[in-house]
Design a protein around this motif. Structure first.
Motif, PDB file in Angstrom:
ATOM      1  N   ARG A 142       0.800  -1.216   0.000  1.00 53.54           N
ATOM      2  CA  ARG A 142       0.000   0.000   0.000  1.00 53.54           C
ATOM      3  C   ARG A 142       0.843   1.281   0.000  1.00 53.54           C
ATOM      4  O   ARG A 142       0.308   2.361   0.236  1.00 53.54           O
ATOM      5  CB  ARG A 142      -0.935   0.013   1.224  1.00 53.54           C
ATOM      6  N   GLU A 143       2.129   1.160  -0.230  1.00 61.92           N
ATOM      7  CA  GLU A 143       2.948   2.365  -0.298  1.00 61.92           C
ATOM      8  C   GLU A 143       2.540   3.190  -1.518  1.00 61.92           C
ATOM      9  O   GLU A 143       2.189   2.637  -2.572  1.00 61.92           O
ATOM     10  CB  GLU A 143       4.426   1.997  -0.374  1.00 61.92           C
ATOM     11  N   LYS A 144       2.626   4.502  -1.395  1.00 58.54           N
ATOM     12  CA  LYS A 144       2.215   5.369  -2.494  1.00 58.54           C
ATOM     13  C   LYS A 144       3.290   5.515  -3.561  1.00 58.54           C
ATOM     14  O   LYS A 144       3.006   5.943  -4.688  1.00 58.54           O
ATOM     15  CB  LYS A 144       1.827   6.747  -1.950  1.00 58.54           C
ATOM     16  N   VAL A 145       4.516   5.177  -3.208  1.00 56.98           N
ATOM     17  CA  VAL A 145       5.624   5.233  -4.162  1.00 56.98           C
ATOM     18  C   VAL A 145       6.349   3.890  -4.128  1.00 56.98           C
ATOM     19  O   VAL A 145       6.695   3.389  -3.046  1.00 56.98           O
ATOM     20  CB  VAL A 145       6.618   6.365  -3.819  1.00 56.98           C
ATOM     21  N   GLU A 170       9.473   2.518  -4.330  1.00 60.15           N
ATOM     22  CA  GLU A 170      10.831   3.045  -4.243  1.00 60.15           C
ATOM     23  C   GLU A 170      11.876   1.984  -4.573  1.00 60.15           C
ATOM     24  O   GLU A 170      11.597   0.784  -4.571  1.00 60.15           O
ATOM     25  CB  GLU A 170      11.087   3.578  -2.827  1.00 60.15           C
TER      26      GLU A 170
END
Length: 400
Positions: free
Chosen positions: A56-59, A61
């Motif tokens: 659910r991370e938005k980026v 990376e």
């Protein structure tokens, strides 16, 4: 234009180079059954997909160059269950076992160096070694002695002042050999005494049959400076497309050098490491027992079928999911072309990996093949039946 002499010395994979002929056969309406590639049809554990779905991370990376923390920790705990104590610094995440090998060879080899490898061996080793300017020096084995190699008498005569490493697969690809505790101890002792790296490809560790025990070269802490293990989730979890592997070694200097390459290529894929960690963390010993029993069923189906083909010789494999067989033909590669271009039975034909590409010694393996028993037992029985029918048709054509 000029190309590297090193890459020009490499060959196409004997496992994959027949794909265009397979495509042509399928275009003619034939179904091609596969004994050629180690791509299991066992379902990948759902934990892999669930972990990625739950990300659910938005980026998305970059991962840390040594590996995502949760993955490195999962690998460390996996080895801890095997009785092997590691620090996080002993583990580097890679793009599968293949990149692990490439990084290791880039760190230890240079022009003219030699790597001892028992033959037959996984053909891609040849490519990974040659692009460094080094060469593979084959250690001969034979089916009459079960393809075994782990004795001083077999290894030490091939060690020269240019030898930098011994590379072995345990359990073996393509032979299915599983080394005993005594044999692995001998290999560790040889590496120590001759100041060599011992690179142990252990991606099939769980796939051992008939009472064989799981083992790792990492058990020998007195050989910590010599031992480098290559591991992967590809075969253990039937997740070949995830491309997540590791280099594992307590040799701090080697790992520091390997880190230079890990940082240069930035990182292994973040999501794949997260999915791999979930498999390591969620699966119990029951999972490994289940897949081991399934592959044993598949092995037994192939062994039963090959035993019905006149003139075929083979050893029953002790581990992994491969088998080397000697066929009653003049050339296994010619037979493969025949099977794909001319032969069919009820609209079906079969592929395998011709054996010559698994040897460095010229002329060896010409009438051998490697079989990967990775599909369901019924399909394997039919595949071996097609092989027998194809051999008969090929020899009849030659003799006619």
């Amino acid at each position: 234009m000029k190309f590297s002499s090193r890459i020009e010395s490499c060959s196409l994979s004997p496992i994959r180079k027949f794909r265009p002929y397979m495509v042509a056969a399928e275009a003619k309406g034939r179904k091609v059954l596969h004994l050629n590639i180690g791509q299991p049809d066992v379902e990948t554990p759902t934990a892999f997909f669930d972990a990625i779905h739950d990300f659910r991370e938005k980026v998305l990376e970059y991962a840390p160059s040594p590996g995502v923390e949760v993955f490195v920790e999962a690998v460390r705990k996996y080895y801890e269950k095997l009785g092997i104590s590691l620090a996080d610094e002993d583990i580097l995440a890679t793009y599968g076992g293949s990149e692990a090998l490439q990084i290791i060879f880039s760190c230890i080899l240079e022009e003219g160096d030699e790597v001892l490898v028992p033959e037959p061996y996984y053909p891609n080793y040849d490519t990974f070694v040659k692009v460094t300017g080094a060469v593979i020096k084959p250690v001969p084995t034979d089916p009459e002695h079960g393809y075994r190699f782990a004795t001083r008498e077999q290894i030490e005569p091939y060690i020269t002042d240019r030898t930098r490493a011994i590379l072995m697969t345990n359990p073996g690809n393509p032979t299915g050999v599983v080394l005993s505790r005594e044999e692995t101890r001998t290999m560790a002792d040889i590496a120590k005494e001759h100041d060599l790296f011992l690179i142990s490809d252990e991606v099939y560790r769980e796939l051992v049959y008939d009472g064989q025990s799981l083992s790792s070269m990492l058990e020998f802490e007195d050989a910590a400076e010599n031992v480098v293990v290559v591991d992967s989730v590809s075969k253990r979890f039937s997740a070949t497309g995830s491309r997540v592997g590791v280099i594992v070694s307590r040799n701090r200097e080697l790992m520091d050098h390997a880190m230079k390459i890990c940082q240069g290529r930035l990182c292994a894929a973040t999501l794949d490491q997260i999915g791999a960690a979930a498999m390591y963390n969620s699966l119990s010993d029951d999972y490994y027992d289940t897949i081991r029993a399934e592959y044993r069923r598949r092995r037994d189906a192939v062994v039963e079928g090959l035993g019905k083909i006149p003139g075929v010789q083979f050893r029953v494999p002790e581990g992994a999911f491969y088998l080397m067989a000697t066929l009653p033909v003049d050339d296994a590669e010619k037979l493969q072309y025949f099977l794909l271009e001319e032969f069919e039975d009820h609209g079906q034909t079969v592929m395998y990996a011709p054996g010559e590409g698994f040897y460095a010694t010229p002329g060896k393996g010409r009438n051998e093949i490697r079989i990967a028993y990775v599909t369901n037992p019924d399909e394997l029985r039919r595949s071996v039946e097609l092989l027998g029918l194809g051999i008969a048709a090929y020899n009849a054509k030659r003799e006619g």
